[in-house]
Design a protein around this motif. Structure first.
Motif, PDB file in Angstrom:
ATOM      1  N   THR A 128       0.858  -1.174   0.000  1.00 48.60           N
ATOM      2  CA  THR A 128       0.000   0.000   0.000  1.00 48.60           C
ATOM      3  C   THR A 128       0.896   1.227   0.000  1.00 48.60           C
ATOM      4  O   THR A 128       1.777   1.366   0.850  1.00 48.60           O
ATOM      5  CB  THR A 128      -0.918   0.032   1.235  1.00 48.60           C
ATOM      6  OG1 THR A 128      -1.855  -1.051   1.145  1.00 48.60           O
ATOM      7  CG2 THR A 128      -1.696   1.339   1.324  1.00 48.60           C
ATOM      8  N   LYS A 156      -2.361  -1.148  -3.698  1.00 47.25           N
ATOM      9  CA  LYS A 156      -3.249  -0.027  -3.383  1.00 47.25           C
ATOM     10  C   LYS A 156      -2.434   1.253  -3.390  1.00 47.25           C
ATOM     11  O   LYS A 156      -1.367   1.325  -2.775  1.00 47.25           O
ATOM     12  CB  LYS A 156      -3.904  -0.223  -2.014  1.00 47.25           C
ATOM     13  CG  LYS A 156      -4.947   0.835  -1.658  1.00 47.25           C
ATOM     14  CD  LYS A 156      -5.615   0.494  -0.332  1.00 47.25           C
ATOM     15  CE  LYS A 156      -6.751   1.455   0.000  1.00 47.25           C
ATOM     16  NZ  LYS A 156      -7.401   1.129   1.296  1.00 47.25           N
ATOM     17  N   ASP A 207      -6.316   4.225  -6.331  1.00 47.03           N
ATOM     18  CA  ASP A 207      -7.438   3.487  -5.737  1.00 47.03           C
ATOM     19  C   ASP A 207      -8.288   4.373  -4.843  1.00 47.03           C
ATOM     20  O   ASP A 207      -9.493   4.150  -4.698  1.00 47.03           O
ATOM     21  CB  ASP A 207      -6.902   2.305  -4.924  1.00 47.03           C
ATOM     22  CG  ASP A 207      -6.175   1.301  -5.795  1.00 47.03           C
ATOM     23  OD1 ASP A 207      -6.849   0.526  -6.487  1.00 47.03           O
ATOM     24  OD2 ASP A 207      -4.930   1.308  -5.797  1.00 47.03           O
TER      25      ASP A 207
END
Length: 332
Positions: free
Chosen positions: A149, A174, A195
């Protein structure tokens, strides 16, 4: 025959936010190029956040701008006359003698660029220093790993918008961005493939970031509250690439650091600052990969233009007020 031209000088050093009176437009004459020189008519000028630091009379990684002398910065232009066989009239070149209409340069300070597939302005943004900065930050400084992420602050700017897309290409699962307006947030999520994104004006950054964490990699363009929030929401063994701190560039007093720095210890976070000019050896790999991504439509970019040399100061001030989406440029 001499060329009459105009250039912008630093008239005085800003205290806090720069004002138009800190700058002066000067008319001058340039001689014809001598042996090993080229005369370039600039067509696009770049204004960048780092230029604010060079307006201070302070030791840094680059010398400060001199008073009563033209400012410098990235520019692209057309060769008008050449005193060297390596460049010919009509060639498009990239160089660092911006903030002026014409530049007389040693030939080794001008690099010919290919404008057959992309506009010359791309070499000041997505394929230039901002793009390379994003690439270096996420491949060398805080390397993205498959499934990470990634959070990018200032994500709608020239560097941040490329960073989010590069993170995706490197395998992030992400990508989250912060920006300063609803329009910028929509651009990130609807066109660039982030995202999630949020407007940092809508509430504390840490609260808005909470639902998107834990964060494995943080690409920091902003500093201040954003850095503190990212540290709070980082995963154990997270990595931070400290690229810039635009939130404090115009402060008149030193800005206190994050109040939660002990979390860097608790979470075993790596926080590393970097300057892109230390990584020139990454340029070839970057241009190969980014050029392919751009050609395939996987790397998107936007440019915000002002027109004419007289708009350069306004463009620079507007950059610090978030008036740009993507790269801020001056078209001559």
């Amino acid at each position: 025959m001499p060329t009459t031209t105009r250039e912008i000088h630093l008239a005085s050093r800003p205290s806090g936010w720069p004002v138009p009176e800190n700058f002066r437009t000067v008319t001058t004459e340039l001689p014809d190029p001598g042996f090993g020189e080229v005369l370039v008519r600039n067509t696009v000028l770049s204004v960048d956040p780092y230029m604010r630091g060079r307006m201070n009379d302070a030791k840094s990684y680059v010398p400060p701008f001199a008073l009563d002398a033209p400012l410098e910065g990235g520019a692209v232009g057309e060769v008008l006359a050449s005193g060297d066989d390596r460049l010919s009239p009509g060639d498009t070149v990239l160089h660092q003698a911006g903030w002026r209409e014409h530049a007389l340069l040693p030939v080794d300070q001008a690099r010919k660029v290919d404008v057959s597939r992309v506009p010359a302005s791309a070499y000041l943004g997505v394929l230039g220093m901002p793009g390379l900065t994003a690439y270096v930050g996420l491949t060398r400084i805080a390397p993205v790993q498959e499934g990470d992420t990634v959070f990018v602050s200032g994500a709608a700017g020239a560097v941040g918008s490329v960073a989010g897309q590069v993170a995706r290409e490197l395998g992030a699962s992400k990508v989250v961005g912060s920006a300063g307006s609803p329009e910028k947030v929509r651009w990130l999520t609807e066109e660039l493939g982030f995202d999630a994104a949020f407007d940092y004006h809508d509430g504390p950054v840490a609260a808005q970031l909470k639902e998107h964490g834990p964060v494995d990699v943080y690409f920091d363009n902003v500093g201040g509250e954003h850095l503190e929030a990212a540290i709070q929401r980082m995963a154990d063994f997270g990595r931070i690439a400290a690229c810039g701190a635009i939130a404090s560039y115009n402060d008149t007093e030193p800005t206190p650091g994050p109040r939660n720095m002990f979390m860097v210890v608790q979470k075993r976070i790596t926080l590393r600052g970097f300057i892109v000019t230390d990584h020139g050896d990454a340029a070839r790999d970057f241009h190969t990969r980014a050029g392919a991504w751009l050609a395939e439509g996987r790397l998107q970019h936007r440019e915000t233009f002002t027109d004419g040399l007289d708009s350069t100061v306004d463009a620079f001030l507007g950059l610090h007020q978030g008036q740009n989406i993507g790269k801020m440029l001056v078209r001559l």
